[in-house]
Write an enzyme that holds these catalytic residues in place. Structure first.
Site, mmCIF file in Angstrom:
data_model
loop_
_atom_site.group_PDB
_atom_site.id
_atom_site.type_symbol
_atom_site.label_atom_id
_atom_site.label_comp_id
_atom_site.label_asym_id
_atom_site.label_seq_id
_atom_site.Cartn_x
_atom_site.Cartn_y
_atom_site.Cartn_z
ATOM 1 N N GLU A 1 2.014 -1.477 -2.092
ATOM 2 C CA GLU A 1 2.255 -0.810 -3.368
ATOM 3 C C GLU A 1 2.321 0.701 -3.174
ATOM 4 O OE1 GLU A 1 1.042 -3.446 -6.886
ATOM 5 O OE2 GLU A 1 -0.670 -2.230 -6.356
ATOM 6 N N GLY B 1 2.360 -5.149 -12.570
ATOM 7 C CA GLY B 1 1.476 -4.572 -13.569
ATOM 8 C C GLY B 1 2.074 -4.662 -14.962
ATOM 9 N N GLY B 2 2.719 -3.596 -15.397
ATOM 10 C CA GLY B 2 3.227 -3.497 -16.771
ATOM 11 C C GLY B 2 4.044 -4.699 -17.222
ATOM 12 N N GLU C 1 -5.425 2.455 -7.817
ATOM 13 C CA GLU C 1 -6.180 3.024 -8.949
ATOM 14 C C GLU C 1 -7.686 2.964 -8.669
ATOM 15 O OE1 GLU C 1 -4.249 0.671 -11.951
ATOM 16 O OE2 GLU C 1 -2.405 1.794 -11.605
ATOM 17 N N SER D 1 6.434 -1.111 -10.202
ATOM 18 C CA SER D 1 7.582 -1.127 -11.119
ATOM 19 C C SER D 1 8.512 -2.324 -10.936
ATOM 20 C CB SER D 1 8.367 0.193 -11.024
ATOM 21 O OG SER D 1 7.545 1.275 -11.424
ATOM 22 N N ASN E 1 -1.107 -8.294 -12.840
ATOM 23 C CA ASN E 1 -2.315 -7.455 -12.856
ATOM 24 C C ASN E 1 -2.337 -6.762 -14.217
ATOM 25 O OD1 ASN E 1 -4.302 -5.547 -12.522
ATOM 26 N ND2 ASN E 1 -3.194 -4.341 -10.985
ATOM 27 N N TRP E 2 -3.208 -7.247 -15.088
ATOM 28 C CA TRP E 2 -3.242 -6.677 -16.442
ATOM 29 C C TRP E 2 -3.973 -5.340 -16.506
ATOM 30 C CZ3 TRP E 2 -3.892 -10.700 -21.016
ATOM 31 C CH2 TRP E 2 -2.681 -11.387 -21.173
ATOM 32 N N LYS E 3 -4.634 -4.967 -15.411
ATOM 33 C CA LYS E 3 -5.392 -3.704 -15.405
ATOM 34 C C LYS E 3 -6.331 -3.669 -16.618
ATOM 35 C CE LYS E 3 -1.627 -1.680 -12.826
ATOM 36 N NZ LYS E 3 -0.882 -0.518 -12.419
ATOM 37 N N HIS F 1 -6.851 -1.683 -4.854
ATOM 38 C CA HIS F 1 -5.712 -1.167 -5.616
ATOM 39 C C HIS F 1 -5.788 0.359 -5.607
ATOM 40 C CE1 HIS F 1 -3.087 -0.167 -8.939
ATOM 41 N NE2 HIS F 1 -2.559 -1.369 -8.810
ATOM 42 N N GLY G 1 3.825 2.021 -12.047
ATOM 43 C CA GLY G 1 3.881 2.446 -13.445
ATOM 44 C C GLY G 1 4.851 3.577 -13.722
HETATM 45 P P1 PGA Z 1 3.388 -1.680 -12.241
HETATM 46 O O1 PGA Z 1 1.974 -1.816 -11.512
HETATM 47 O O2 PGA Z 1 4.108 -2.986 -12.079
HETATM 48 O O3 PGA Z 1 3.061 -1.377 -13.676
HETATM 49 O O4 PGA Z 1 4.111 -0.561 -11.557
HETATM 50 C C1 PGA Z 1 1.852 -2.537 -10.321
HETATM 51 C C2 PGA Z 1 0.435 -2.533 -9.856
HETATM 52 O O5 PGA Z 1 -0.234 -1.498 -10.000
HETATM 53 O O6 PGA Z 1 -0.074 -3.549 -9.348
#
Ligand code: PGA
Length: 248
Positions: free
Chosen positions: A163, A229-230, A95, A208, A9-11, A93, A169
């Site tokens: 999640e 994500g990251g 966010e 994470s 997930n590149w956000k 998600h 993050g």
């Molecule tokens: P993260 O994000 O791996 O950077 O913690 C995961 C996500 O939000 O899908």
């Protein structure tokens, strides 16, 4: 059980100059023992589909509107995502839930749209730090799960991602026991609703995940892959997580 699935997930990250990362991921996906998908920002989906054509790296969106078209400035529909070759869409998600006030009812409407367009919806659930501290984790995720899954959900069109909001993050990850407990509760809730088919619905963990913890997370019973994500921004990290999920 289905093979593990690693979804990046590149956000709101990624420019045209980053497409080479996707090319490298696609090459690695070819002989991985796990399945791989990547959800880049909307601006890169079309090009990502083009450069991954004929490879095993599937491309998805990070959100979609509940309607297939209309006066919704700035939004993208599930039909539009499918039209350019996306096969997955992340929905609900945390966010999106926090930044855009999305409720589980909104998520369910979006998931219905995703199903109509032939997309697989990756539906996210997870507790906040306060909810975990107060012992409400299982109640919160089960409620989100039930309310976010519309009629028509099936193993063929739905993936669930657990999640924990506080793990996204932050570099903080629940203990193996905590992850196993939530995955077991989600699986039990799915079984009630989908009976035997529930075992074919993938339950990803997200928050994470990185190369250094991937192998131990994938060894937790009930974890069918990860939403990353990251650590999905760099092909090298994504590929090492993918190979951890492949058991190699
Ligand atoms: P993260 O994000 O791996 O950077 O913690 C995961 C996500 O939000 O899908």
């Amino acid at each position: 059980m289905p093979r593990k699935l690693i979804t990046g997930n590149w956000k709101m990250n990624g420019l045209v100059s980053d497409l080479s990362e996707i090319t490298a991921m696609a090459a690695a996906a070819q002989d991985a023992g796990a399945e791989a998908a990547l959800c880049p920002p909307a601006t890169l989906i079309d090009r990502a589909v083009t450069i991954t054509k004929g490879t095993k790296l599937l491309i998805g969106g990070q959100d979609c509107h509940a309607n297939s078209s209309g006066a919704h400035t700035g939004d993208v529909s599930a039909q539009m995502l499918a039209d350019i070759g996306a096969t997955y869409v992340i929905l609900g998600h945390s966010e999106r839930r926090a930044d855009h006030g999305e409720t589980s009812a909104t998520v369910a409407a979006k998931a219905s749209a995703a199903y109509r367009a032939g997309l697989n919806a990756i539906i996210c659930v997870g507790e906040t730090e306060g909810e975990r501290a107060s012992g409400a984790t299982l109640a919160v995720v089960e409620e989100q799960l039930q309310a976010s899954l519309p009629e028509g959900a099936s193993a063929a069109n739905t993936t669930i991602a657990y999640e924990p909001v506080w793990a996204i993050g932050t570099g903080r990850v629940p203990t193996e026991e905590e992850i196993a407990e939530v995955h077991a509760a989600l699986r039990a809730a799915l079984s009630k609703r989908f009976e035997a088919e529930a075992n074919d619905i993938r339950l990803l963990y997200g928050g994470s995940v990185k190369p250094s913890n991937a192998r131990s997370i994938f060894s937790i019973p009930g974890v069918d892959g990860a939403l990353v994500g990251g650590a999905s921004l760099k092909a090298s990290d994504f590929i090492s997580i993918l190979s951890a999920a492949s058991g190699s």
